[in-house]
Motif scaffolding. Structure first.
Motif, PDB file in Angstrom:
ATOM      1  N   GLY A   1       7.301   7.752   0.856  1.00 54.69           N
ATOM      2  CA  GLY A   1       6.954   8.373   2.137  1.00 54.69           C
ATOM      3  C   GLY A   1       7.770   7.816   3.292  1.00 54.69           C
ATOM      4  O   GLY A   1       8.114   8.541   4.233  1.00 54.69           O
ATOM      5  N   THR A   2       8.078   6.527   3.234  1.00 50.81           N
ATOM      6  CA  THR A   2       8.861   5.900   4.305  1.00 50.81           C
ATOM      7  C   THR A   2      10.258   6.507   4.346  1.00 50.81           C
ATOM      8  O   THR A   2      10.802   6.798   5.424  1.00 50.81           O
ATOM      9  CB  THR A   2       8.947   4.374   4.059  1.00 50.81           C
ATOM     10  OG1 THR A   2       7.616   3.888   3.873  1.00 50.81           O
ATOM     11  CG2 THR A   2       9.603   3.658   5.211  1.00 50.81           C
TER      12      THR A   2
ATOM     13  N   SER B   1      -5.467   3.548  -8.803  1.00 54.26           N
ATOM     14  CA  SER B   1      -4.550   4.655  -9.102  1.00 54.26           C
ATOM     15  C   SER B   1      -5.130   5.561 -10.173  1.00 54.26           C
ATOM     16  O   SER B   1      -5.593   5.075 -11.214  1.00 54.26           O
ATOM     17  CB  SER B   1      -3.210   4.114  -9.612  1.00 54.26           C
ATOM     18  OG  SER B   1      -2.567   3.392  -8.599  1.00 54.26           O
TER      19      SER B   1
ATOM     20  N   TYR C   1      -7.835  -0.676   6.879  1.00 57.92           N
ATOM     21  CA  TYR C   1      -6.857   0.338   7.281  1.00 57.92           C
ATOM     22  C   TYR C   1      -7.357   0.935   8.579  1.00 57.92           C
ATOM     23  O   TYR C   1      -8.439   1.522   8.590  1.00 57.92           O
ATOM     24  CB  TYR C   1      -6.735   1.442   6.242  1.00 57.92           C
ATOM     25  CG  TYR C   1      -6.180   1.043   4.897  1.00 57.92           C
ATOM     26  CD1 TYR C   1      -5.100   0.177   4.784  1.00 57.92           C
ATOM     27  CD2 TYR C   1      -6.734   1.550   3.735  1.00 57.92           C
ATOM     28  CE1 TYR C   1      -4.589  -0.173   3.541  1.00 57.92           C
ATOM     29  CE2 TYR C   1      -6.220   1.221   2.491  1.00 57.92           C
ATOM     30  CZ  TYR C   1      -5.152   0.349   2.400  1.00 57.92           C
ATOM     31  OH  TYR C   1      -4.644   0.012   1.173  1.00 57.92           O
TER      32      TYR C   1
ATOM     33  N   ARG D   1     -10.717  -2.264   2.612  1.00 56.74           N
ATOM     34  CA  ARG D   1      -9.494  -2.624   3.346  1.00 56.74           C
ATOM     35  C   ARG D   1      -9.594  -2.245   4.808  1.00 56.74           C
ATOM     36  O   ARG D   1     -10.182  -1.212   5.140  1.00 56.74           O
ATOM     37  CB  ARG D   1      -8.285  -1.908   2.732  1.00 56.74           C
ATOM     38  CG  ARG D   1      -7.811  -2.533   1.437  1.00 56.74           C
ATOM     39  CD  ARG D   1      -7.318  -3.960   1.586  1.00 56.74           C
ATOM     40  NE  ARG D   1      -5.990  -3.984   2.134  1.00 56.74           N
ATOM     41  CZ  ARG D   1      -4.875  -3.950   1.413  1.00 56.74           C
ATOM     42  NH1 ARG D   1      -4.933  -3.914   0.100  1.00 56.74           N
ATOM     43  NH2 ARG D   1      -3.706  -3.961   2.001  1.00 56.74           N
TER      44      ARG D   1
ATOM     45  N   LYS E   1      -2.330   6.970  -3.437  1.00 60.84           N
ATOM     46  CA  LYS E   1      -2.713   8.255  -2.831  1.00 60.84           C
ATOM     47  C   LYS E   1      -3.472   9.129  -3.832  1.00 60.84           C
ATOM     48  O   LYS E   1      -3.346   8.968  -5.044  1.00 60.84           O
ATOM     49  CB  LYS E   1      -1.454   8.991  -2.342  1.00 60.84           C
ATOM     50  CG  LYS E   1      -0.690   8.229  -1.274  1.00 60.84           C
ATOM     51  CD  LYS E   1      -1.511   8.103  -0.012  1.00 60.84           C
ATOM     52  CE  LYS E   1      -0.765   7.451   1.129  1.00 60.84           C
ATOM     53  NZ  LYS E   1      -0.538   6.006   0.993  1.00 60.84           N
TER      54      LYS E   1
ATOM     55  N   ASP F   1       3.403  12.898  10.320  1.00 56.25           N
ATOM     56  CA  ASP F   1       3.200  11.976   9.211  1.00 56.25           C
ATOM     57  C   ASP F   1       1.911  12.427   8.526  1.00 56.25           C
ATOM     58  O   ASP F   1       0.798  12.160   9.012  1.00 56.25           O
ATOM     59  CB  ASP F   1       3.106  10.533   9.714  1.00 56.25           C
ATOM     60  CG  ASP F   1       2.920   9.543   8.581  1.00 56.25           C
ATOM     61  OD1 ASP F   1       2.445   9.958   7.504  1.00 56.25           O
ATOM     62  OD2 ASP F   1       3.227   8.350   8.774  1.00 56.25           O
TER      63      ASP F   1
ATOM     64  N   HIS G   1      -1.482  11.147   4.421  1.00 57.05           N
ATOM     65  CA  HIS G   1      -2.853  11.200   3.885  1.00 57.05           C
ATOM     66  C   HIS G   1      -3.353  12.632   3.718  1.00 57.05           C
ATOM     67  O   HIS G   1      -4.518  12.817   3.380  1.00 57.05           O
ATOM     68  CB  HIS G   1      -3.834  10.497   4.844  1.00 57.05           C
ATOM     69  CG  HIS G   1      -3.454   9.101   5.217  1.00 57.05           C
ATOM     70  ND1 HIS G   1      -4.027   8.411   6.254  1.00 57.05           N
ATOM     71  CD2 HIS G   1      -2.544   8.251   4.676  1.00 57.05           C
ATOM     72  CE1 HIS G   1      -3.501   7.209   6.349  1.00 57.05           C
ATOM     73  NE2 HIS G   1      -2.584   7.085   5.410  1.00 57.05           N
TER      74      HIS G   1
ATOM     75  N   SER H   1       3.249  11.023   1.604  1.00 53.64           N
ATOM     76  CA  SER H   1       3.467   9.871   0.720  1.00 53.64           C
ATOM     77  C   SER H   1       2.805  10.201  -0.611  1.00 53.64           C
ATOM     78  O   SER H   1       1.677  10.689  -0.641  1.00 53.64           O
ATOM     79  CB  SER H   1       2.825   8.612   1.294  1.00 53.64           C
ATOM     80  OG  SER H   1       2.731   7.625   0.271  1.00 53.64           O
TER      81      SER H   1
END
Ligand code: T4K
Length: 375
Positions: A75-76, A25, A323, A321, A199, A170, A173, A194
């Motif tokens: 974001g959700t 972060s 992702y 990760r 982020k 969405d 990103h 988000s």
């Protein structure tokens, strides 16, 4: 030593144990943040549309070049509010290659999740697959600008227009990405960001709805505050989706540093481009768009190579990760339809490498060496 892919302890590092995670972060100047905290303590207004949330909204509208930014808790929640706002019903088609929240937010609203497979190069929703889907009973499409790479917006909008579908992008990103000379976030009925701690621009937790239409925006403002218009006047069904003042303070501090953050991320990605061999590939980025360097995904030839590289990285305390793995069409609590072959293949081979301002050159070289060792 093989370290766990994730535990609470992977967030921190120390001089003795310099852990390198997929991201770290960004923390702004502490004195600047403290000055905002002083303002919050002096005013006593902690939440409910306070001055810092309003200030951040206005500054983001200006910075991003969009008409309305509505800040929310995450974001959700932004996705969930968008579905309600647009009155979705029946089935909603999204991409199987995304973070789980993209699809689970649809199911959470009692809507049926459908998928259109991705394009193997861009990793975004393939419009041809969307057009070939059964669109009966479908009210909306939720494409994702995955890794900050815009999907094929013109084709998606054309298909949506032909079938009367709402479009919610969405854009979790895609902070700051321009497309064809304008903010990408102006596309669709609503775009959603988000602003989570992971982020490139964040507010601890947070999210935003980007809305072009004034009436829709006014409705969304009520909806995120229990449907309340003013005292003793409740206009519609709402929820508590508000961002608080401390979160907004973080955003205000970080927004000042965006040029520095983006330049640092670009420089790391360019370094990786030079250091990493062509035995792995990258998504093809949309040539009409600017890059925000939100992630650095690499695609291995197969899953075995990915696992081998990951193990070598983990042994050095480096945690990339996967992702996004698994492909969301494999989650049977969300979906039991046709298998999404391209997404499943990509999900088995894609790895996001560490990327954050402050990732030093020596670490980048160590990371590249592990990736190249499986060539
Ligand atoms: N749509 C898309 C396409 C998304 O990618 C996301 C979220 C959403 C929707 C939903 O938005 P939100 O409701 O989350 O706002 C992370 C994030 O929690 C999630 O926001 C993000 N996408 C997703 C891609 O990644 P994890 O489970 O991978 O995060 P975690 O906790 O393992 O953190 C990864 C690394 O980041 C850690 O190893 C260290 C670093 N880190 C993490 C935290 C939490 C920090 O340095 N500081 C921190 O405070 O989900």
């Amino acid at each position: 030593m093989v370290r766990p892919v994730w535990s609470a302890s992977t967030v921190t590092s120390s001089a003795d144990d310099p852990m390198i995670n997929v991201t770290k972060s960004y923390l702004p100047d502490r004195r600047k943040f403290d000055a905002y905290l002083d303002r919050i303590f002096a005013s006593g207004q902690l939440t409910n549309g306070g001055p810092l949330v309003k200030e951040l909204q206005a500054r983001l509208e200006d910075y991003l070049g969009v008409r309305h930014v509505l800040l929310v808790a995450n974001g959700t929640m932004a996705l969930t509010v968008a579905y309600r706002l647009l009155g979705l019903e029946g089935r909603v088609i999204t991409t199987p290659f995304s973070f789980v929240a993209t699809a689970s937010s649809i199911a959470w609203q009692g809507l049926e999740v459908g998928f259109a497979d991705i394009d193997a190069d861009s990793l975004t929703m393939d419009p041809a697959r969307l057009a070939a889907s059964d669109l009966n009973g479908v009210s909306a499409v939720v494409p994702v600008h995955v890794f900050g790479n815009p999907c094929d917006v013109p084709s998606i909008e054309r298909i949506a227009g032909e079938h009367g579908l709402k479009v919610i992008y969405d854009a979790a990103h895609a902070f700051g990405v321009d497309y064809d000379g304008k903010s990408l976030l102006t596309k669709g009925d609503v775009s959603v960001l988000s602003l989570h701690a992971t982020k490139l621009f964040h507010t601890f937790e947070g999210g935003a709805l980007i809305i072009n239409d004034d009436e829709l925006y006014a409705q969304a403002c009520r909806m995120i505050n229990f449907g309340i218009v003013r005292q003793e006047s409740i206009a519609c069904l709402g929820i508590n989706a508000k961002m608080n003042e401390v979160e907004a303070a973080m955003g205000l501090c970080i927004l000042d540093d965006m040029d520095k953050i983006l330049a640092a991320r670009a420089e790391i990605c360019e370094d990786y481009d030079r250091l990493i061999g062509d035995h792995v590939s990258s998504p093809s980025y949309n040539s009409k768009a600017s890059r925000n360097y939100s992630h650095y995904p690499v695609l291995f030839r197969d899953e075995a190579s990915l696992l081998q590289a990951t193990q070598m990285l983990n042994e050095q305390g480096i945690n990339p990760r996967r992702y996004f793995c698994p492909s969301l069409d494999t989650l049977d609590f969300l979906y039991r339809g046709e298998a999404m072959a391209v997404s499943r293949d990509v999900a088995s081979r894609v790895l996001c490498l560490p990327l954050y301002p402050g990732l030093d050159k020596v670490s980048r070289r160590r990371i590249a060496e592990c990736v190249n060792a499986v060539a």
